[in-house]
Design an enzyme around this catalytic site. Structure first.
Site, PDB file in Angstrom:
ATOM      1  N   SER A   7      -2.918  83.607  76.106  1.00  0.00           N
ATOM      2  CA  SER A   7      -3.452  83.390  77.459  1.00  0.00           C
ATOM      3  C   SER A   7      -4.011  84.693  78.015  1.00  0.00           C
ATOM      4  O   SER A   7      -3.288  85.692  78.152  1.00  0.00           O
ATOM      5  CB  SER A   7      -2.342  82.888  78.383  1.00  0.00           C
ATOM      6  OG  SER A   7      -2.814  82.924  79.715  1.00  0.00           O
ATOM      7  N   HIS A  32      -6.610  80.721  75.629  1.00  0.00           N
ATOM      8  CA  HIS A  32      -6.081  79.917  76.742  1.00  0.00           C
ATOM      9  C   HIS A  32      -6.449  80.611  78.045  1.00  0.00           C
ATOM     10  O   HIS A  32      -6.208  81.805  78.215  1.00  0.00           O
ATOM     11  CB  HIS A  32      -4.567  79.804  76.581  1.00  0.00           C
ATOM     12  CG  HIS A  32      -3.913  78.870  77.536  1.00  0.00           C
ATOM     13  ND1 HIS A  32      -3.879  77.507  77.349  1.00  0.00           N
ATOM     14  CD2 HIS A  32      -3.252  79.103  78.699  1.00  0.00           C
ATOM     15  CE1 HIS A  32      -3.223  76.941  78.353  1.00  0.00           C
ATOM     16  NE2 HIS A  32      -2.834  77.893  79.195  1.00  0.00           N
ATOM     17  N   ASP A  34      -6.007  80.444  82.017  1.00  0.00           N
ATOM     18  CA  ASP A  34      -5.274  79.889  83.156  1.00  0.00           C
ATOM     19  C   ASP A  34      -6.013  80.199  84.451  1.00  0.00           C
ATOM     20  O   ASP A  34      -6.311  81.364  84.735  1.00  0.00           O
ATOM     21  CB  ASP A  34      -3.878  80.523  83.237  1.00  0.00           C
ATOM     22  CG  ASP A  34      -2.949  80.046  82.129  1.00  0.00           C
ATOM     23  OD1 ASP A  34      -2.748  78.829  82.000  1.00  0.00           O
ATOM     24  OD2 ASP A  34      -2.424  80.904  81.396  1.00  0.00           O
ATOM     25  N   HIS A  64      -6.743  75.793  81.599  1.00  0.00           N
ATOM     26  CA  HIS A  64      -5.557  75.183  82.229  1.00  0.00           C
ATOM     27  C   HIS A  64      -5.676  75.393  83.733  1.00  0.00           C
ATOM     28  O   HIS A  64      -5.532  76.521  84.214  1.00  0.00           O
ATOM     29  CB  HIS A  64      -4.314  75.869  81.641  1.00  0.00           C
ATOM     30  CG  HIS A  64      -3.003  75.360  82.155  1.00  0.00           C
ATOM     31  ND1 HIS A  64      -1.822  76.015  81.879  1.00  0.00           N
ATOM     32  CD2 HIS A  64      -2.683  74.285  82.910  1.00  0.00           C
ATOM     33  CE1 HIS A  64      -0.829  75.354  82.458  1.00  0.00           C
ATOM     34  NE2 HIS A  64      -1.316  74.313  83.088  1.00  0.00           N
ATOM     35  N   ASP A 173       3.458  75.770  76.780  1.00  0.00           N
ATOM     36  CA  ASP A 173       2.899  76.912  77.512  1.00  0.00           C
ATOM     37  C   ASP A 173       3.976  77.526  78.401  1.00  0.00           C
ATOM     38  O   ASP A 173       4.556  76.837  79.237  1.00  0.00           O
ATOM     39  CB  ASP A 173       1.727  76.390  78.362  1.00  0.00           C
ATOM     40  CG  ASP A 173       0.999  77.483  79.126  1.00  0.00           C
ATOM     41  OD1 ASP A 173       1.325  78.669  78.947  1.00  0.00           O
ATOM     42  OD2 ASP A 173       0.084  77.133  79.901  1.00  0.00           O
ATOM     43  N   GLY A 174       4.229  78.829  78.195  1.00  0.00           N
ATOM     44  CA  GLY A 174       5.156  79.545  79.067  1.00  0.00           C
ATOM     45  C   GLY A 174       6.457  79.878  78.370  1.00  0.00           C
ATOM     46  O   GLY A 174       7.112  78.998  77.828  1.00  0.00           O
ATOM     47  N   GLY A 195       1.911  84.586  75.827  1.00  0.00           N
ATOM     48  CA  GLY A 195       1.550  85.470  76.934  1.00  0.00           C
ATOM     49  C   GLY A 195       1.874  86.904  76.579  1.00  0.00           C
ATOM     50  O   GLY A 195       1.276  87.493  75.679  1.00  0.00           O
TER      51      GLY A 195
HETATM   52 ZN    ZN Z   1      -1.512  77.850  80.812  1.00  0.00          ZN
END
Ligand code: ZN
Length: 215
Positions: A7, A32, A34, A64, A173-174, A195
């Site tokens: 991301s 990705h 965000d 996203h 995700d995350g 991330g």
């Molecule tokens: Zn995301």
């Protein structure tokens, strides 16, 4: 083969072009992107103009929208080069229509669900989605750890997709790092968003090679 999607939100914000190039050079499969609005979540990130600046980027771009009123940005994101656009089920009263709008704009349609959102939100939209994004943390807040119950959620969504015999991918995700990926891969995840664990890695290429080797 598992898709790894770092991301850009976790990258050095003063070196975005270099970081995007590093994602490509690492052997990652996707970027990705965000977009946070400061309303649906407390944090802010970049706007559609930053997405448009990636035009011509060689990897698929997975957008996203972590925002209220995502309807306003679908067309702009598609024109700016989004390959997939994922919206939060919690952020719109008209999810079905919104997913159709995404496909009509020429992108793959994804639905994201927060940790406390039940997977029953997928009940009547399975034919309208290409991707289910399962949040591993509560969105928009950094420095959180992966919420363990999300693993069971991945298994439940995988069972539902398999039963429906639809070509829908599952993305998590995350909170993901190399040490937490294996059970998620075994549970049926297709796309893993990384991330800080990607951007803090001393050898990003090796990190991606190790993750690809896990499957
Ligand atoms: Zn995301």
């Amino acid at each position: 083969m598992i898709c790894i999607a770092p991301s850009l939100f976790a990258a050095d914000p003063l070196r975005l072009a270099d970081e995007a190039e590093s994602i490509r050079a690492s052997g990652s499969d996707m970027l990705h992107f965000d977009i946070l609005d400061g309303h649906f979540v407390p944090n802010l990130s970049f706007g559609v103009n930053t997405l448009a600046a990636l035009k011509g980027y060689p990897l698929p771009i997975d957008v996203h929208l972590i925002m209220d009123n995502p309807e306003k940005y679908i067309e702009e994101c598609a024109q700016a080069g989004a390959d997939t656009i994922t919206v939060h089920a919690e952020a719109t009263p008209h999810l079905h229509r919104l997913l159709q709008t995404i496909r009509q704009a020429g992108a793959k349609a994804g639905v994201a669900i927060n940790p406390a959102t039940p997977i029953s939100v997928l009940d009547y939209i399975m034919e309208d989605i290409d991707n289910v994004l399962i949040m591993g943390i509560n969105p928009g807040c950094t420095m959180q750890s992966l919420i363990p119950s999300t693993l069971g959620k991945v298994r439940d969504v995988r069972a539902r997709i398999n039963a429906a015999k639809l070509p829908i991918t599952i993305e998590v995700d995350g909170g993901m790092d190399p040490g937490s990926c294996l059970p998620y891969i075994q549970a049926g995840v297709d796309i893993i968003v990384l991330g800080r664990s990607f951007f803090n890695s001393a050898d990003r290429r090796q990190l991606i090679a190790d993750l690809h080797a896990m499957c």
